[in-house]
Design a protein around this motif. Structure first.
Motif, short mmCIF file in Angstrom:
data_model
loop_
_atom_site.label_atom_id
_atom_site.label_comp_id
_atom_site.label_asym_id
_atom_site.label_seq_id
_atom_site.Cartn_x
_atom_site.Cartn_y
_atom_site.Cartn_z
N MET A 1 11.98 63.51 60.91
CA MET A 1 11.65 64.73 60.18
C MET A 1 10.59 65.52 60.94
N SER A 2 9.54 64.82 61.37
CA SER A 2 8.45 65.55 61.98
C SER A 2 8.88 66.10 63.34
N ARG A 3 9.77 65.37 64.00
CA ARG A 3 10.30 65.90 65.26
C ARG A 3 11.08 67.17 65.02
N GLU A 4 11.87 67.13 63.95
CA GLU A 4 12.66 68.29 63.60
C GLU A 4 11.75 69.48 63.33
N SER A 5 10.66 69.26 62.58
CA SER A 5 9.80 70.40 62.28
C SER A 5 9.01 70.83 63.51
N LYS A 6 8.72 69.88 64.38
CA LYS A 6 8.05 70.24 65.63
C LYS A 6 8.95 71.17 66.44
N ARG A 7 10.21 70.81 66.45
CA ARG A 7 11.19 71.62 67.17
C ARG A 7 11.23 73.03 66.59
N LYS A 8 11.27 73.10 65.24
CA LYS A 8 11.33 74.41 64.59
C LYS A 8 10.08 75.22 64.92
N LEU A 9 8.93 74.53 64.89
CA LEU A 9 7.68 75.21 65.17
C LEU A 9 7.68 75.75 66.60
N ASN A 10 8.16 74.94 67.54
CA ASN A 10 8.29 75.41 68.92
C ASN A 10 9.11 76.68 68.98
N GLY A 11 10.20 76.68 68.20
CA GLY A 11 11.07 77.86 68.16
C GLY A 11 10.30 79.08 67.68
N ILE A 12 9.50 78.91 66.62
CA ILE A 12 8.76 80.04 66.06
C ILE A 12 7.70 80.52 67.06
N TYR A 13 7.05 79.57 67.75
CA TYR A 13 6.08 79.97 68.77
C TYR A 13 6.76 80.80 69.84
N SER A 14 7.95 80.37 70.25
CA SER A 14 8.59 81.15 71.32
C SER A 14 9.00 82.53 70.81
N MET A 15 9.33 82.62 69.49
CA MET A 15 9.62 83.94 68.93
C MET A 15 8.38 84.82 69.01
N ALA A 16 7.22 84.24 68.70
CA ALA A 16 5.98 85.01 68.74
C ALA A 16 5.69 85.50 70.15
#
Lengths: 507, 422
Positions: free
Chosen positions: B7-22
């Protein structure tokens, strides 16, 4: 329903895996099949379940001969199997796994999982299994995964259940629950074939016991028979199940791990906050259910792991940051978990395997020259000392039996000047004779003043050898207890339960 | 614990995605809006043909447009973060961000130019068609546990057969009809050698590609050129307007004024997406691709399922192949698929072995390609060779695990032998 096998014979090349096997399981009986690894138990059950075709023989259900050509025929005849390696698809849900192969569809042609869910819940309730039909298999603990397999067999209305080494992957507590469930299933009128090599479990649950040795049924006994009696039938000669050892006399500290963390490449801890010492003349066993960080910890000690924090000291010298070669030369003997993959090079000769890590040194080499004659001579000595049964020292390691392979690994590692012996699952898959040898050898290493760190998932082995027992759970050592601790206590720790009754030496 | 860490890996991945969007949003403001010294009017044209007119044209100053759309992507990035924190799905925010970023880029890249907006979308979809067919063919194969490197060969072979049959019979529909059989025939080769004889599937796929390229090139040289009137002048399928829907602005010409091959594609996408996860066929396909021994233990004939699916995959690729000849230009030419089969494979991986994922990836690749040709006509600040690289760089980033671990079917490429594991 009763299941009878008559004259089942199966040959793989020159190896006769099953030789004219006859036995009968009555309705409402737990019939154990006891035998060593490689005795032919799994082959036999795969024949009954239709995964293998026998060369000869008949299978009878309720006195009627049936032909089993595929698992479908077996299921149709009321035979269900719980496999040693679970036949569940990790990325599927429980319900998806259970319908697989017997899918019902709704009017739109799509899968009807609703009925399956209801049935899973119904069977779960009946036997108190508590399984969520929508959970993904890979998220479930192995004990629950096994229940899914049992539920599947029950939903398919199996009256004869074959359990193939069902306790190999379970904690002691899960094992007890399984044994209780087996009795419940028997009392509901089902027959159970219980395949195992663990004597204690057989005595606890079986109604009758058939013993297989080298593909033949060598006897059927009652559970009242003694463990020694059963073991000698399994092996074919009298065996002494107890390891003779005096109390250890621990000397100076050899291995000292302080706040050691073993991380994977993403920084996740595989083993964390490890504080453990091993002294000269002492066997410390690291117990735990497989996959709780033991393998990673062992690899860290010999330099096979890269991302480490904390400290590992061997007689005061820091090991972290050193290469595998440097760690071994610093004075560690290492017997890895998998002899075939990590312990030996199968295509190399026995001689070559015996000098794998010392071939560049005297007396095997001088300058850039390798001296095969010297290597051969030393190999012959080792083969004699460690009782390695081989045709010739030049045979490839792959030609040896499991026990003899392990002896080659031990001979290589223990013949170097070392202070610490790290052994991982040293008797997994070995015959009783080899187990005896390995155990006695490890004790004599201890008595000669070496420090022994044993990683084992087999509680019997842990209690037979250890002076102190460290229990790992989810990457941490959650307790260190003396060898006098009870099985129950260690079992609870293995399941992650930190009890208040922990005494003596708890970390 | 296992559950938790995934789960936490999954959310880490999502967070990485949002950072790259920023990061991309900031990049967009600086590079597309702030840095350019000159600005000019961009003219977007929205009307292609005979659809209802909502707006004919839209003219905007490039700098104003770039600022505006960058602001949009910032807004959607914030929304994505908000939804993520709330534990909700943020797919819609990613979509909004992508549009903002893309439009800001377009404003910058075509300052002072004319952009046929609807044409761009329509062309992008058309370029994506063979990619989508190809990646669905790969999906059905690989979900069953057989690696399909031969997509290129399947596309090319069926393009050839469709063209020749269409030309001989002077009817594009016959060409379309035989194409899936041609694709399936190439699949038979793959299936027999991969499943029955257990040949290494990567090598096998390459060999099949080389074989098909060789055969079609030879035939093209020998027959099609000598008497091209007879052999290589197939009529093409005409666009069919779906009543009313085709009149919708923008999406009308894009989706509903296309040839039968594209309508068929809609059906195949929807059917595979649903069937893969909700039907008996899909369940069995995934089971033999993940853990064949488990499938066998419940009475499924693993190799039969695999064989059948590999052939179905070939037939799907066949429709994609037909697109090259009877679906667009009519005539066959040597190696006309030009590596599309490999790009389809990339789309499959980028799309994580799901039909909708592969569809999105193929669309991105298609639009990038179309954008390149539109911009190269308009004349832009970026070299077109660079534009061409972008989709593949994106694939490499995706496969290398930056946006999460891409997990192939566990038994992909491993031949199954009955009783082999015992």
């Amino acid at each position: 329903m009763s299941l009878e096998l008559r004259g089942i014979t199966k040959q793989f090349g020159s190896l006769v895996a099953n030789d004219d096997i006859n036995f009968k399981v009555e309705a409402g009986e737990i019939h154990a099949i006891l035998g060593e690894n490689g005795a032919g138990k799994s082959t036999l059950m795969n024949i009954v379940y239709g995964l293998l075709a026998p060369d000869k023989g008949q299978i009878l259900v309720d006195g009627q001969e049936i032909k089993i050509k595929s698992p479908l025929d077996a299921l149709a005849a009321g035979i269900g199997m719980v496999h040693q390696h679970f036949m569940l698809i990790p990325v599927f849900t429980v319900a998806e796994n259970i319908v697989l192969g017997h899918e019902k569809t709704n009017r739109a042609g799509l899968l009807d999982l609703a009925t399956a869910r209801e049935e899973i819940i119904r069977v779960s309730k009946e036997f108190n299994f508590e399984v969520d039909p929508d959970a993904l298999i890979e998220d479930l603990p192995v004990g629950i995964q096994q229940r899914v397999e049992i539920i599947r067999a029950l939903i398919y209305n199996s009256k004869i259940l074959i359990l193939d080494e069902p306790t190999a992957v379970l904690t002691p507590q899960e094992t007890d629950e399984l044994l209780a469930n087996m009795k419940k299933l028997r009392d509901s009128g089902r027959s159970i074939v219980f395949i195992t090599h663990k004597l204690r479990e057989v005595k606890a649950v079986a109604d009758r016991i058939s013993i297989i040795r080298r593909g033949k049924v060598v006897g059927t006994v009652q559970p009242s028979a003694s463990q020694e009696e059963m073991a000698s039938l399994m092996v074919g000669r009298p065996v002494d199940l107890t390891v003779n050892k005096a109390d250890g006399k621990p000397g100076k500290t050899i291995l000292e791990m302080v706040d050691l963390n073993v991380l994977d490449t993403t920084g996740r801890a595989l083993a964390s906050k490890i504080n453990l010492t091993v002294s000269a003349g002492e066997v410390v066993a690291v117990a735990g259910v497989q996959g709780n960080g033991q393998s990673e910890l062992a690899e860290a000690i010999v330099g096979l792991r890269e991302h480490l924090t904390g400290s590992i000291k061997l007689s005061g010298n820091e090991l972290i940051g050193r290469s595998v070669d440097e760690c071994l030369k610093a004075g560690i003997a290492y017997v890895p978990e998998s002899r075939e993959l990590d312990g030996l090079i199968s295509s190399f000769s026995i001689t070559e395997n015996l000098i794998l890590d010392t071939h560049g040194e005297a007396p095997y080499s001088k300058g850039i020259f390798y001296k095969p004659a010297m290597a051969h001579q030393v190999a012959l000595e080792r083969i004699k000392e460690f009782d390695i049964r081989a045709q010739s020292a030049n045979d490839p390691a792959s030609s040896l039996s499991g026990g003899n392979k392990q002896k080659v690994v031990l001979a290589r590692e223990l013949s170097r000047p070392v202070e610490l012996v790290v052994v991982c699952q040293p008797t997994r898959g070995l015959d009783v004779g080899s187990i005896e040898f390995v155990h006695q050898r490890l004790i004599s290493e201890r008595d000669s003043g070496r420090a022994v760190l044993l990683f084992s998932t087999e509680l019997d082995e842990v209690f037979a050898l250890a002076d102190r027992i460290a229990i790992m759970y989810r990457g941490e050592i959650i307790a260190i207890v003396p060898a006098t601790a009870s099985r129950e206590e260690v079992g609870l720790y293995m399941a992650g339960i930190r009890t208040a009754t922990a005494k003596g030496g708890a970390a | 614990m296992k559950n938790k860490t995934t789960m936490s890996r999954e959310s880490k991945r999502k967070l990485n995605g949002i950072y790259s969007m920023a990061i991309a949003s900031i990049f967009s403001i600086v590079v597309f809006a702030y840095l350019p010294k000159v600005s000019g009017d961009v003219t977007y044209s929205f009307v292609l043909d005979k659809e209802w007119v909502l707006i004919q044209q839209w003219v905007i100053d490039s700098r104003v447009g770039a600022y505006g759309f960058s602001a949009l992507s910032v807004l959607f990035t914030a929304l994505a973060y908000y939804l993520f924190r709330k534990g909700k799905k943020h797919g819609i925010a990613i979509f909004g961000f992508s549009i903002g970023f893309f439009m800001a880029f377009l404003c910058w890249a075509s300052a002072g130019d004319f952009v046929p907006f609807t044409g761009l979308l329509q062309g992008g979809l058309i370029l994506a068609v063979p990619l989508i067919y190809g990646s669905l063919a790969g999906l059905v194969c690989e979900r069953s546990g057989v690696i399909n490197i031969a997509i290129e060969g399947q596309l090319l072979g069926s393009a050839f057969v469709a063209g020749v049959v269409g030309s001989l019979l002077q009817n594009a529909w016959y060409g379309l009809l035989v194409a899936p059989f041609a694709g399936a025939l190439i699949s038979v080769l793959l299936a027999v050698f991969a499943i029955k004889y257990r040949i290494d599937q990567v090598i096998l796929g390459f060999v099949i590609n080389v074989l098909v390229i060789g055969l079609t090139s030879f035939a093209a040289q020998r027959f099609l050129r000598e008497d091209s009137e007879k052999w290589n002048e197939s009529p093409i399928l005409q666009p069919i307007n779906i009543p009313i829907l085709y009149k919708l602005p923008i999406i009308g010409p894009m989706f509903f004024s296309q040839t039968i091959i594209i309508y068929l594609l809609y059906v195949i996408i929807i059917v595979t997406q649903i069937a893969l996860f909700k039907s008996k066929w899909g369940l069995r396909m995934r089971s033999v691709g993940e853990l064949p021994v488990a499938a066998e233990s419940v009475g499924i004939d693993v190799n039969k399922v695999r064989f059948r699916n590999v052939i179905i995959a070939g037939a799907i690729a066949g429709f994609g192949g037909a697109y090259f000849t009877v679906g667009s230009v009519g005539a066959f030419s040597r190696e006309m698929t030009a590596g599309m089969g490999f790009i389809a494979l990339a789309a499959l991986i980028f799309g994580r072995w799901t039909p909708l994922g592969a569809l999105s990836a193929a669309l991105v690749f298609g639009f990038a390609d179309q954008l390149r040709s539109v911009l190269s006509i308009a004349g832009t600040p970026i070299p077109s060779a660079f534009m061409m690289m972008v989709p593949y760089i994106a694939t490499i980033i995706a496969v290398s695990g930056f946006v999460g671990r891409v997990r192939a079917p566990a038994a992909d490429g491993i031949p199954y032998q009955r009783g082999g594991s015992h």
